[in-house]
Enzyme design. Structure first.
Site, mmCIF file in Angstrom:
data_model
loop_
_atom_site.group_PDB
_atom_site.id
_atom_site.type_symbol
_atom_site.label_atom_id
_atom_site.label_comp_id
_atom_site.label_asym_id
_atom_site.label_seq_id
_atom_site.Cartn_x
_atom_site.Cartn_y
_atom_site.Cartn_z
ATOM 1 N N LYS A 276 41.420 -35.352 -40.825
ATOM 2 C CA LYS A 276 40.357 -36.106 -40.662
ATOM 3 C C LYS A 276 39.363 -35.239 -40.796
ATOM 4 C CE LYS A 276 41.597 -39.909 -36.943
ATOM 5 N NZ LYS A 276 40.760 -40.779 -38.261
ATOM 6 N N ASP A 287 41.527 -41.093 -27.768
ATOM 7 C CA ASP A 287 41.309 -42.034 -29.179
ATOM 8 C C ASP A 287 43.242 -42.179 -27.932
ATOM 9 O OD1 ASP A 287 42.923 -43.445 -31.504
ATOM 10 O OD2 ASP A 287 43.394 -41.344 -31.997
ATOM 11 N N ASP A 346 47.367 -40.967 -40.459
ATOM 12 C CA ASP A 346 46.278 -40.680 -39.940
ATOM 13 C C ASP A 346 46.840 -41.969 -39.458
ATOM 14 O OD1 ASP A 346 43.823 -40.525 -38.218
ATOM 15 O OD2 ASP A 346 42.667 -40.385 -39.894
ATOM 16 N N GLU A 348 48.880 -43.420 -37.568
ATOM 17 C CA GLU A 348 49.505 -42.625 -36.231
ATOM 18 C C GLU A 348 50.012 -43.566 -35.122
ATOM 19 O OE1 GLU A 348 46.652 -41.387 -36.055
ATOM 20 O OE2 GLU A 348 46.117 -42.400 -34.264
ATOM 21 N N ARG A 350 49.708 -47.317 -34.929
ATOM 22 C CA ARG A 350 50.990 -48.136 -35.193
ATOM 23 C C ARG A 350 52.421 -48.096 -34.818
ATOM 24 N NH1 ARG A 350 47.962 -49.202 -40.447
ATOM 25 N NH2 ARG A 350 45.799 -48.660 -39.225
HETATM 26 N N1 BES Z 1 42.090 -43.311 -34.042
HETATM 27 C C1 BES Z 1 42.096 -43.927 -35.062
HETATM 28 C C2 BES Z 1 40.616 -44.675 -35.336
HETATM 29 C C3 BES Z 1 39.914 -44.749 -34.615
HETATM 30 C C4 BES Z 1 38.195 -44.026 -35.489
HETATM 31 C C5 BES Z 1 39.173 -44.841 -33.104
HETATM 32 C C6 BES Z 1 37.044 -43.757 -34.882
HETATM 33 C C7 BES Z 1 37.868 -44.272 -32.851
HETATM 34 C C8 BES Z 1 36.878 -44.130 -33.462
HETATM 35 C C9 BES Z 1 43.254 -44.164 -35.816
HETATM 36 O O1 BES Z 1 44.712 -43.065 -35.911
HETATM 37 C C10 BES Z 1 42.932 -43.643 -37.495
HETATM 38 O O2 BES Z 1 42.423 -42.712 -37.559
HETATM 39 N N2 BES Z 1 42.932 -45.112 -38.119
HETATM 40 C C11 BES Z 1 43.149 -45.372 -39.808
HETATM 41 C C12 BES Z 1 44.263 -45.541 -40.164
HETATM 42 C C13 BES Z 1 43.787 -45.640 -41.851
HETATM 43 C C14 BES Z 1 44.183 -44.306 -42.832
HETATM 44 C C15 BES Z 1 44.338 -46.466 -42.260
HETATM 45 C C16 BES Z 1 40.844 -45.354 -39.826
HETATM 46 O O3 BES Z 1 40.554 -46.916 -39.489
HETATM 47 O O4 BES Z 1 40.374 -44.928 -40.696
HETATM 48 ZN ZN ZN Z 2 44.910 -42.372 -33.828
HETATM 49 MN MN MN Z 3 44.586 -41.295 -37.202
#
Ligand code: BES
Ligand code: ZN
Ligand code: MN
Length: 499
Positions: A276, A287, A346, A348, A350
């Site tokens: 990220k 998270d 990222d 992860e 799921r």
């Molecule tokens: N933990 C994040 C989702 C998240 C984002 C939670 C902002 C709280 C605030 C999750 O693991 C993630 O990184 N999701 C990605 C998915 C993508 C790579 C398909 C996302 O939402 O960008």
């Molecule tokens: Zn996450």
């Molecule tokens: Mn993630």
């Protein structure tokens, strides 16, 4: 903060909170104060825009004729609209108004409201609950905070008729607040303090309440073939854990299948190799919000001795980039036997949930499974910070969750699922890939989860990414960790699953 219940008599010291309805109609204690002070409240109302609406308040300092250090008049709005939630909001606002006055004790007067469906003792119990929820602070790491920046009030008295009934009704609510506070604490802790092993220890503390705890370590998970969860964990020096919390509160004769709650517990999400950006990454300490809710919920259910068989499962990992981290393109085998091509490390959450939910279903045979996860940024794009996203294979559970959400002020909004979305996560080399395309990101994430739900299990997935953390103070939810989901699911259980 200690909450007491007493019968109504004006306090000898400290701030006093009284209330009014729309149109500036003073309730009984406000009326009494107005008389005793030669009309100080009426004059103050006439000198201001206060009309008794919800959200309005005014303060009269040290009025002569009463011994209170100040009298705070809070608007309740229309009598017909004073429900549990409105009473909690009133309590939260009352707390805000008295907390930093410099006094050690304060009183909230609760009077009968003609036209409200609530009895006076119900208003009292809810006002107390709201005040307690609003008093939450996470201040353990502020070592230099000045005393006068902290709340001065340590004892709050809720004064009303039938105070014994109010106190009794407050009992289980205080247990729910215990759960909420635990969740808020866990979510607020930084990731160098809360990581899988220490989060599992926190969950273990529920055994004091009669919750049966079991903890799986890496080896045991490897034996169970949890390749998806372990794949996420493999980049971190902090070892993963899977914690099961069982509360068997249903009458023994009915040895029913449990309801299950499964939480995403990524104690820190760097994104892994699909790393990220730096800005805002600190938010990823929360998270593990889904697992925090499951732990707090189990604490609430056990604390109030809910007559339900419930099982909570949390998958705890840290998602780090390192020489041992999984790579984009890796294929992992899940406990279910299905294989996953990890396109983006990222995505992860799921992967963790796939194995945690499968284990939960295999081992505990729940009739209903509700998972909670800070799963996607896309749900924040869809719903902002007001509603959690809800996905389900069953209309009935959606209706129940929607209704419970409205009652407790934790609303959920249903999102779609369907074959056309499901296709988007088909992989060329494995059974599925862990991301879909650019669009509908929270839906493809939910489709992924659904592939790990058995046909006879009623399932709802709550994407709480937008509601787990709040940047603004609200009467019963101070900014920071919200514990969104604890009150919702406690209410769901209370309304539908207790025998
Ligand atoms: N933990 C994040 C989702 C998240 C984002 C939670 C902002 C709280 C605030 C999750 O693991 C993630 O990184 N999701 C990605 C998915 C993508 C790579 C398909 C996302 O939402 O960008
Ligand atoms: Zn996450
Ligand atoms: Mn993630």
């Amino acid at each position: 903060m200690k909450i007491n219940f007493s019968s109504l008599s004006l306090p000898r010291t400290g701030p006093l909170v009284v209330s009014a309805l729309s149109g500036g109609k003073l309730l009984a204690t406000a009326e009494r104060v107005d008389m005793a002070t030669g009309g100080a409240l009426t004059r103050a109302m006439n000198a201001s825009r206060f009309k008794g609406e919800s959200g309005q308040s005014l303060t009269v300092m040290a009025p002569s004729g009463v011994r209170a250090s100040r009298v705070i008049l809070i608007g309740l709005g229309e009598a017909e609209r004073v429900n549990d939630l409105a009473a909690q909001t009133f309590g939260g606002r009352a707390w805000k108004a008295v907390a930093g006055t410099g006094d050690k004790s304060a009183m909230i007067a609760v009077d009968p409201i003609k036209g409200s469906k609530l009895k006076t003792w119900e208003i009292s119990a809810n006002a107390a609950f709201g005040a307690l929820l609003g008093s939450y602070r996470f201040d353990k790491y502020r070592t230099r905070e000045k005393a006068d920046a902290k709340p001065s009030v340590t004892a709050l008295t809720i004064a009303s008729r039938n105070s014994a009934d109010a106190k009794k009704a407050y009992g289980p609510k205080a247990k729910v607040a215990d759960g909420v506070f635990m969740t808020r604490d866990l979510v607020s802790e930084p990731a160098n303090v809360i990581y899988p092993v220490t989060l599992a220890q926190q969950a273990r503390s529920l055994s004091k309440l009669g919750v049966k705890i079991s903890v799986l370590d890496e080896k045991q998970m490897a034996k169970l073939n949890m390749g998806a969860l372990l794949g996420v964990a493999q980049g971190s020096a902090n070892k993963p854990r899977l914690v099961v919390m069982q509360w068997n509160g249903a009458p023994k004769a009915r040895n029913k299948r449990p309801i299950a709650f499964v939480g995403k517990g990524v104690t820190f999400d760097t994104g892994g190799i699909s790393i990220k950006p730096a800005g805002g990454m600190e938010d990823m300490k929360w998270d593990m919000g889904g697992s925090g809710v499951v732990i707090g919920l189990m604490k609430a259910l056990a604390g109030r001795k809910a007559k339900v068989n419930a099982v909570g499962v949390v998958g705890l990992v840290e998602n780090m980039p390192s020489s041992t981290a999984q790579r984009p393109g890796d294929v992992v085998e899940t406990m279910s036997g299905q294989t996953v091509e990890v396109i983006n490390t990222d995505a992860e959450g799921r992967l963790v949930l796939a194995d945690a939910m499968w284990y939960c279903q295999e081992r505990y045979k729940p009739h209903t499974l509700i998972d909670l996860a800070t799963l996607t940024g896309a749900i924040i794009v869809s719903l902002g910070n007001e509603n959690a996203g809800m996905f389900a294979n069953d209309d009935d559970i959606c209706e129940k969750l929607t209704a419970a959400g409205k009652l407790v002020g934790e609303p959920v909004w249903r999102m779609p699922l369907g074959d056309a979305y499901d296709k988007l996560i088909n992989s060329d080399i494995a059974d599925m890939k862990n991301i879909g395309g650019r669009w509908g990101g929270s839906i493809t994430a939910a489709q992924f989860l659904q592939r790990f739900i058995k046909d006879d299990v009623k399932w709802a997935h709550l994407d709480i990414a937008g509601v787990t953390w709040s940047n603004k103070d609200a009467p019963t939810v101070p900014k920071g960790g919200t514990a969104f989901g604890v009150r919702l699911l406690d209410r769901l259980v209370a309304e539908h699953y207790e025998s």
